[in-house]
Scaffold this active site. Structure first.
Site, PDB file in Angstrom:
ATOM      1  N   ASP A  94       0.866  -1.167   0.000  1.00 22.06           N
ATOM      2  CA  ASP A  94       0.000   0.000   0.000  1.00 22.06           C
ATOM      3  C   ASP A  94       0.909   1.224   0.000  1.00 22.06           C
ATOM      4  OD1 ASP A  94      -3.016   0.951   1.866  1.00 22.06           O
ATOM      5  OD2 ASP A  94      -2.173   1.628  -0.033  1.00 22.06           O
ATOM      6  N   ASP A 268      -7.789  -7.481   1.321  1.00 26.11           N
ATOM      7  CA  ASP A 268      -6.782  -7.558   2.392  1.00 26.11           C
ATOM      8  C   ASP A 268      -7.404  -7.010   3.666  1.00 26.11           C
ATOM      9  OD1 ASP A 268      -6.331  -4.489   1.760  1.00 26.11           O
ATOM     10  OD2 ASP A 268      -5.291  -4.951   3.653  1.00 26.11           O
ATOM     11  N   CYS A 306     -12.060 -27.653  10.801  1.00 22.55           N
ATOM     12  CA  CYS A 306     -10.780 -27.104  10.333  1.00 22.55           C
ATOM     13  C   CYS A 306      -9.665 -28.128  10.480  1.00 22.55           C
ATOM     14  CB  CYS A 306     -10.439 -25.847  11.147  1.00 22.55           C
ATOM     15  SG  CYS A 306      -8.900 -25.070  10.640  1.00 22.55           S
ATOM     16  N   CYS A 308      -6.344 -27.208  10.241  1.00 25.87           N
ATOM     17  CA  CYS A 308      -5.073 -26.470  10.392  1.00 25.87           C
ATOM     18  C   CYS A 308      -4.265 -27.071  11.535  1.00 25.87           C
ATOM     19  CB  CYS A 308      -5.364 -24.989  10.662  1.00 25.87           C
ATOM     20  SG  CYS A 308      -5.799 -24.600  12.363  1.00 25.87           S
ATOM     21  N   CYS A 311      -5.904 -26.646  14.972  1.00 25.49           N
ATOM     22  CA  CYS A 311      -7.100 -27.471  15.232  1.00 25.49           C
ATOM     23  C   CYS A 311      -6.779 -28.955  15.282  1.00 25.49           C
ATOM     24  CB  CYS A 311      -8.157 -27.184  14.168  1.00 25.49           C
ATOM     25  SG  CYS A 311      -8.834 -25.527  14.354  1.00 25.49           S
ATOM     26  N   HIS A 337      -4.481 -20.246  12.783  1.00 26.48           N
ATOM     27  CA  HIS A 337      -5.839 -20.734  12.501  1.00 26.48           C
ATOM     28  C   HIS A 337      -6.648 -19.702  11.715  1.00 26.48           C
ATOM     29  CE1 HIS A 337      -9.873 -22.270  12.782  1.00 26.48           C
ATOM     30  NE2 HIS A 337     -10.223 -21.065  13.204  1.00 26.48           N
TER      31      HIS A 337
HETATM   32  C1  E48 Z   1     -11.983  -3.687   9.168  1.00 24.24           C
HETATM   33  C2  E48 Z   1     -10.909  -3.364  10.162  1.00 24.24           C
HETATM   34  C3  E48 Z   1     -10.663  -4.417  11.235  1.00 24.24           C
HETATM   35  O1  E48 Z   1      -9.706  -3.139   9.479  1.00 24.24           O
HETATM   36  C4  E48 Z   1      -9.027  -2.190  10.233  1.00 24.24           C
HETATM   37  C5  E48 Z   1     -10.079  -1.349  10.906  1.00 24.24           C
HETATM   38  C6  E48 Z   1     -10.358  -0.057  10.208  1.00 24.24           C
HETATM   39  O2  E48 Z   1     -10.291  -0.297   8.819  1.00 24.24           O
HETATM   40  C7  E48 Z   1      -8.994  -0.603   8.356  1.00 24.24           C
HETATM   41  C8  E48 Z   1      -9.207  -1.312   7.059  1.00 24.24           C
HETATM   42  N1  E48 Z   1      -9.896  -0.438   6.109  1.00 24.24           N
HETATM   43  C9  E48 Z   1      -9.247   0.140   5.103  1.00 24.24           C
HETATM   44  N2  E48 Z   1      -9.832   0.995   4.229  1.00 24.24           N
HETATM   45  C10 E48 Z   1      -8.878   1.411   3.390  1.00 24.24           C
HETATM   46  C11 E48 Z   1      -8.897   2.358   2.350  1.00 24.24           C
HETATM   47  C12 E48 Z   1      -7.702   2.653   1.665  1.00 24.24           C
HETATM   48  C13 E48 Z   1      -7.658   3.664   0.641  1.00 24.24           C
HETATM   49  O3  E48 Z   1      -8.660   4.317   0.278  1.00 24.24           O
HETATM   50  N3  E48 Z   1      -6.451   3.934   0.048  1.00 24.24           N
HETATM   51  C14 E48 Z   1      -5.322   3.244   0.397  1.00 24.24           C
HETATM   52  N4  E48 Z   1      -4.156   3.557  -0.222  1.00 24.24           N
HETATM   53  N5  E48 Z   1      -5.327   2.270   1.338  1.00 24.24           N
HETATM   54  C15 E48 Z   1      -6.509   1.974   1.998  1.00 24.24           C
HETATM   55  C16 E48 Z   1      -6.493   1.020   3.043  1.00 24.24           C
HETATM   56  C17 E48 Z   1      -7.676   0.752   3.746  1.00 24.24           C
HETATM   57  N6  E48 Z   1      -7.938  -0.056   4.818  1.00 24.24           N
HETATM   58  O4  E48 Z   1      -8.189   0.552   8.168  1.00 24.24           O
HETATM   59  C18 E48 Z   1      -7.189   0.568   9.185  1.00 24.24           C
HETATM   60  C19 E48 Z   1      -7.403   1.813   9.996  1.00 24.24           C
HETATM   61  C20 E48 Z   1      -5.797   0.382   8.589  1.00 24.24           C
HETATM   62  O5  E48 Z   1      -7.397  -0.545  10.009  1.00 24.24           O
HETATM   63  C21 E48 Z   1      -8.182  -1.420   9.297  1.00 24.24           C
HETATM   64  O6  E48 Z   1     -11.267  -2.136  10.825  1.00 24.24           O
END
Ligand code: E48
Length: 372
Positions: A94, A268, A306, A308, A311, A337
């Site tokens: 990223d 991801d 599972c 793994c 498990c 896991h």
């Molecule tokens: C779901 C869960 C558990 O994932 C956690 C926490 C809060 O959400 C996450 C995951 N969401 C997430 N949205 C994104 C959007 C972008 C984006 O628009 N541009 C670029 N370059 N990278 C991105 C990476 C991203 N990750 O974001 C952080 C704050 C990294 O922690 C993650 O809730």
């Protein structure tokens, strides 16, 4: 010919789900795929041979973290990220745009880039499209993400429009900065918040640059589920069918099913590894919070379905003991896991699409998994 190409293998007849393959210089990736997150050049609590053994085809790492520590020049001198962390399959990095907002002490956003203070030592830094590409080129990842601004949620229309237009200008600078790199493929990132017309504008602007793949950004940022699914319903259709579609920051089993059903190929999320360290397991019967007293004398496996390492060899009682004792092995076994669970889930989704029974598989899973 870009180093990363997409091959469509089969489209589901009753939904937008699709089975494909992403070819990269470090091997092919069967899609839909979940990418384990290895933020600081390690999938936390896992050895690379274990991550490979469970079937992970590609992992994610982060420009923001590796630029701050150990520094991208050290990784370059080590021969790149694959060598440095001993991972010979595909890596996606990223760009740092999002992490600056979610982690760094954001100072200023200008046309040039983003000024911020490091969350590690408070030192002042600047990330720009050119700097992000320079760092990702030093890391040597197979797929590099554009330097973008992920608009916060909620955000007003005016802000989101200005932000997406700057993100498009930054994308053009990223493409220019990456033009001499033959083996690293730049993916554009669609922004536009929760506004359909702005999502369309962002998609048209980035697709116009004819990149090897596209991500849907600006989601999984705290918006309600139904809003994310509504935005996804139209976003995927704005992207070309012959390129990979990557939904960033997602997710848990329900988000993965809903994303695959809407035509997303790559995902991801830190969730499986993060909640494992906090003692929560994803199982075919829903989540198991291992510290609960109910597991004190439960000598059965975490997940009866599972196979793994965790498990096959340990009981809930033992895993609860490890977690309560704050043993390092607790994170290792629960992470193993949770990643195995999601990687296996994606493998079963791919099979279900191949056999044209994706929606049936989703229903079976939901019935067993219970509430999300
Ligand atoms: C779901 C869960 C558990 O994932 C956690 C926490 C809060 O959400 C996450 C995951 N969401 C997430 N949205 C994104 C959007 C972008 C984006 O628009 N541009 C670029 N370059 N990278 C991105 C990476 C991203 N990750 O974001 C952080 C704050 C990294 O922690 C993650 O809730």
């Amino acid at each position: 010919m870009a180093a990363v190409t997409y091959e469509l293998i089969k489209k589901d007849s009753k939904s937008k789900a699709r089975r494909g393959r992403v070819h990269t210089p470090h091997g092919s990736i069967e899609t839909p795929v979940f990418m384990p997150v290895g933020t600081a050049a390690t999938v936390k609590a896992m050895r690379p041979d274990e991550v490979k053994e469970m079937g992970a085809q590609i992992i994610l790492s982060n420009t923001y973290h590796l630029y701050l520590r150990p520094g991208h020049e050290i990784v370059r001198e080590a021969g790149g990220l694959h060598k440095f962390m001993n991972w010979d399959r595909a890596i996606l990095t990223d760009s740092g745009g999002f992490q600056v907002f979610s982690l760094g002490d954001l100072r200023k956003i200008t046309e040039e880039g983003v000024e911020f203070r490091s969350h590690i030592d408070g030192s002042k830094h600047m990330l720009s499209p050119e700097k992000s590409i320079e760092v990702q080129n030093a890391l040597g990842s197979d797929i590099i993400m554009a330097f973008d601004e992920c608009a916060p949620y909620p955000a007003d229309r005016g802000y989101v429009k200005n932000s997406l237009e700057r993100t498009t200008r930054w994308l053009k600078r990223c493409k220019e900065a990456n033009k001499n790199e033959d083996f690293q493929s730049l993916f554009g990132i669609m922004q536009g918040g929760m506004y359909q017309d702005l999502r369309y504008q962002s998609a048209m602007e980035i697709v116009d640059l004819d990149l090897p793949g596209y991500a849907i950004g600006g989601l999984s940022v705290g918006e309600p589920k139904d809003i994310m699914y509504e935005v996804l319903d139209y976003c995927v259709d704005y992207l070309p069918a012959d390129k990979p579609r990557y939904l960033m920051g997602v997710g848990s089993p329900d988000y993965l099913f809903e994303g695959v059903e809407r035509g997303v190929d790559m995902f991801d999320c830190v969730l499986p590894t993060r909640i494992a360290r906090n003692g929560t397991a994803m199982t075919s019967r829903g989540r198991v919070v291992i510290k609960n007293a109910a597991h004190e004398r439960d000598f059965t496996a975490l997940d009866p379905e599972c196979d793994c390492y965790t498990c096959r060899n340990y009981s809930k009682a033992y895993l609860r003991h490890l977690f309560k004792s704050n043993e390092i092995l607790s994170s290792m076994l629960l992470t193993n896991h949770n990643l195995h669970f999601l990687i296996n889930l994606m493998s079963n989704m791919r099979k279900a699409i191949e056999e044209d029974r994706f929606l049936e598989f989703k229903r079976e899973f939901y019935n067993k998994y219970g509430k999300f």
